[in-house]
Design a protein around this motif. Structure first.
Motif, PDB file in Angstrom:
ATOM      1  N   THR A  85      10.152   4.609  10.875  1.00  0.00           N
ATOM      2  CA  THR A  85      10.937   3.502  10.317  1.00  0.00           C
ATOM      3  C   THR A  85      10.115   2.230  10.289  1.00  0.00           C
ATOM      4  O   THR A  85       9.186   2.066  11.086  1.00  0.00           O
ATOM      5  N   TYR A 117       0.805  -1.228   0.000  1.00  0.00           N
ATOM      6  CA  TYR A 117       0.000   0.000   0.000  1.00  0.00           C
ATOM      7  C   TYR A 117       0.831   1.269   0.000  1.00  0.00           C
ATOM      8  O   TYR A 117       0.293   2.365   0.075  1.00  0.00           O
ATOM      9  N   HIS A 119       2.686   4.669   0.056  1.00  0.00           N
ATOM     10  CA  HIS A 119       2.614   5.946  -0.666  1.00  0.00           C
ATOM     11  C   HIS A 119       3.955   6.671  -0.696  1.00  0.00           C
ATOM     12  O   HIS A 119       4.081   7.740  -1.265  1.00  0.00           O
ATOM     13  N   ASN A 128       2.899   2.378  14.288  1.00  0.00           N
ATOM     14  CA  ASN A 128       2.002   2.784  13.205  1.00  0.00           C
ATOM     15  C   ASN A 128       1.361   1.546  12.600  1.00  0.00           C
ATOM     16  O   ASN A 128       2.043   0.714  12.002  1.00  0.00           O
ATOM     17  N   LEU A 153      -4.488   5.590   3.078  1.00  0.00           N
ATOM     18  CA  LEU A 153      -4.583   6.791   2.253  1.00  0.00           C
ATOM     19  C   LEU A 153      -4.292   6.401   0.803  1.00  0.00           C
ATOM     20  O   LEU A 153      -3.326   5.682   0.539  1.00  0.00           O
ATOM     21  N   GLY A 194      10.725   6.251   1.864  1.00  0.00           N
ATOM     22  CA  GLY A 194      11.690   5.154   1.923  1.00  0.00           C
ATOM     23  C   GLY A 194      12.035   4.783   3.359  1.00  0.00           C
ATOM     24  O   GLY A 194      11.363   5.191   4.288  1.00  0.00           O
ATOM     25  N   GLU A 195      13.035   3.956   3.476  1.00  0.00           N
ATOM     26  CA  GLU A 195      13.428   3.528   4.822  1.00  0.00           C
ATOM     27  C   GLU A 195      14.672   4.307   5.265  1.00  0.00           C
ATOM     28  O   GLU A 195      15.776   4.069   4.761  1.00  0.00           O
ATOM     29  N   SER A 206       6.575   1.298  11.948  1.00  0.00           N
ATOM     30  CA  SER A 206       5.456   0.769  11.167  1.00  0.00           C
ATOM     31  C   SER A 206       5.380  -0.736  11.373  1.00  0.00           C
ATOM     32  O   SER A 206       6.332  -1.460  11.075  1.00  0.00           O
TER      33      SER A 206
HETATM   34  C1  LIG Z   1       6.121   5.848   3.725  1.00  0.00           C
HETATM   35  S1  LIG Z   1       6.621   5.215   5.278  1.00  0.00           S
HETATM   36  C2  LIG Z   1       8.317   5.734   5.351  1.00  0.00           C
HETATM   37  C3  LIG Z   1       9.049   5.375   6.616  1.00  0.00           C
HETATM   38  C4  LIG Z   1       9.314   3.909   6.884  1.00  0.00           C
HETATM   39  N1  LIG Z   1       9.737   3.185   5.752  1.00  0.00           N
HETATM   40  C5  LIG Z   1       8.123   3.257   7.517  1.00  0.00           C
HETATM   41  O1  LIG Z   1       7.494   2.397   6.894  1.00  0.00           O
HETATM   42  O2  LIG Z   1       7.822   3.619   8.650  1.00  0.00           O
HETATM   43  C6  LIG Z   1       5.875   6.349   6.469  1.00  0.00           C
HETATM   44  C7  LIG Z   1       4.548   5.926   7.032  1.00  0.00           C
HETATM   45  O3  LIG Z   1       3.592   5.962   5.996  1.00  0.00           O
HETATM   46  C8  LIG Z   1       2.684   4.882   6.185  1.00  0.00           C
HETATM   47  N2  LIG Z   1       2.035   4.621   4.908  1.00  0.00           N
HETATM   48  C9  LIG Z   1       2.583   4.208   3.763  1.00  0.00           C
HETATM   49  N3  LIG Z   1       1.670   4.099   2.787  1.00  0.00           N
HETATM   50  C10 LIG Z   1       0.486   4.463   3.351  1.00  0.00           C
HETATM   51  C11 LIG Z   1      -0.848   4.567   2.853  1.00  0.00           C
HETATM   52  N4  LIG Z   1      -1.152   4.270   1.599  1.00  0.00           N
HETATM   53  N5  LIG Z   1      -1.797   4.992   3.714  1.00  0.00           N
HETATM   54  C12 LIG Z   1      -1.513   5.319   4.983  1.00  0.00           C
HETATM   55  N6  LIG Z   1      -0.263   5.230   5.500  1.00  0.00           N
HETATM   56  C13 LIG Z   1       0.714   4.801   4.701  1.00  0.00           C
HETATM   57  C14 LIG Z   1       3.561   3.764   6.679  1.00  0.00           C
HETATM   58  O4  LIG Z   1       2.835   2.798   7.355  1.00  0.00           O
HETATM   59  C15 LIG Z   1       4.504   4.510   7.605  1.00  0.00           C
HETATM   60  O5  LIG Z   1       3.983   4.551   8.904  1.00  0.00           O
END
Ligand SMILES: C[S@@+](CC[C@H](N)C(=O)[O-])C[C@H]1O[C@@H](n2cnc3c(N)ncnc32)[C@H](O)[C@@H]1O
Ligand SMILES: Nc1nc2c(ncn2[C@@H]2O[C@H](COP(=O)(O)OP(=O)(O)OP(=O)(O)O)[C@@H](O)[C@H]2O)c(=O)[nH]1
Ligand code: SF4
Ligand code: SF4
Length: 306
Positions: free
Chosen positions: A93, A28, A30, A155, A187, A66-67, A116
């Motif tokens: 992260t 999923y 973004h 998260n 989202l 990204g990470e 996450s």
């Molecule tokens: C894009 S990630 C980047 C940081 C790291 N890689 C991580 O996963 O925590 C940041 C946050 O966005 C959330 N996320 C990513 N795609 C999403 C989506 N389509 N809807 C809601 N949250 C999303 C992830 O779960 C994470 O908590």
């Protein structure tokens, strides 16, 4: 003094995406609304950007991607930001590398982490991320709590038919491990793959249940008016950005892309401000002007008449 945008929203927080790369592959994702690029700003660039942001009243720095932990200079980056001085430095992260980094990052000046982590079930974890890192993430969460990063937030993106039935198990896991549960509405952005609608979960019903159970409910005014539910010795925060005009009306953030562009909104890529030349020339005045330009381009994505 806080600089306000044209909608009287103060700028308090900067979210820096350090890389487009990631070591897992959540279906999923973004990617913080960022169009993938190979360029990555250096630790010095991050520090310079943060200095200008601090001068303009920014209090909080968030590192994401990204990470972010796959950057080999992540500890150096946090040290640089800490030298500038902020009220709050945090990282979001996936937790897979956290066991190794919690201690060094805490020593470098990191205040807290959001990890996450969507499921306690190995099969579901593999379905979501395409990897088998569930135990690594659990160890990472424990190491973050032990290192004194506080609060540690988990998260959990709530996915209908995938993990929505695990919310209370996750709540218990968080309570047992000294973490806060953050439930996130899925989202849909231009970056997300097609076919995501079937996973979108109605957060109203979840919030109704939380309201009934909560001993106390608080609203985070400068955090997009999000609700926090206190239940016994546990805590749940709900993040609902979809079509949420109050969320956007209370948005206090500006973003930075991995290749150094200022990004006024998570959901837009047509109004970025490039800082490349200012960073190359170490031109602080120009960088400041570019920040003001980006602040001027900030506008609520979801709003009353749109
Ligand atoms: C894009 S990630 C980047 C940081 C790291 N890689 C991580 O996963 O925590 C940041 C946050 O966005 C959330 N996320 C990513 N795609 C999403 C989506 N389509 N809807 C809601 N949250 C999303 C992830 O779960 C994470 O908590
Ligand atoms: N629409 C929108 N969603 C956001 C924004 N920032 C974060 N989110 C969503 O909120 C979720 C959690 O983001 P995090 O990086 O953990 O940070 P946070 O929860 O905003 O910050 P803290 O509560 O201070 O820890 C992500 O899944 C994003 O989808 C934003 O500015 N706009
Ligand atoms: S770990 Fe973070 S950046 Fe990587 S795919 Fe998952 S949500 Fe996206
Ligand atoms: S304006 Fe809304 S969608 Fe854009 S970054 Fe702020 S809260 Fe997110």
């Amino acid at each position: 003094m806080h600089i306000q945008d044209n909608y009287r929203r103060p700028l308090l927080s900067l979210r820096i995406s350090l890389t487009s790369r990631c070591n897992v592959n959540c279906f999923y994702c973004h990617r913080d609304g960022i169009v993938p690029s190979s360029g990555e700003i250096s630790a010095d660039d991050v520090k310079n950007i943060c200095s200008v942001a601090a001068d303009l009243g920014v209090k909080k720095i968030r590192l994401s991607g990204g990470e972010p932990l796959i950057r080999s200079d992540i500890v150096e980056i946090v040290e640089g930001i800490n030298d500038v001085g902020f009220r709050d430095i945090s990282i979001t992260t996936n937790g897979t590398l956290l066991e190794e980094y919690s201690g060094p990052l805490k020593d470098a000046g990191l205040d807290r982490v959001n990890v996450s982590f969507d499921t306690l079930n190995p099969e579901t974890y593999r379905f979501i991320t395409k990897r088998d890192y569930l135990e690594r993430v659990k160890s990472g969460i424990k190491s973050a709590v032990d290192a004194g990063l506080y609060p540690v937030k988990i998260n959990m993106v709530v996915l209908r038919g995938v993990n929505h039935h695990e919310i209370w198990d996750m709540f218990d896991f968080c309570r047992e491990n000294g973490a806060v549960l953050q439930l996130i509405e899925l989202l849909k952005t231009d970056n997300c793959p097609d076919g995501m609608d079937r996973y979108h979960c109605d957060m109203n019903r979840i919030e109704e249940k939380l309201s009934r159970m909560a001993d106390e409910i608080r609203t985070r005014k400068f955090m997009q008016d999000r609700k926090k539910y206190y239940i016994g010795d546990g805590e749940v925060e709900v993040v609902r950005p979809m079509d949420n005009t109050r969320f956007c009306a209370n948005c206090t953030r500006l973003r930075v892309t991995p290749d150094g562009k200022l990004k006024p909104c998570l959901l837009r890529n047509d109004n970025l401000v490039d800082t490349g030349e200012a960073l190359r020339n170490n031109d602080t005045e120009m960088l400041r002007r570019l920040f003001l330009e980006a602040i001027g381009r900030r506008s609520p994505y979801y709003h009353q008449d749109g």
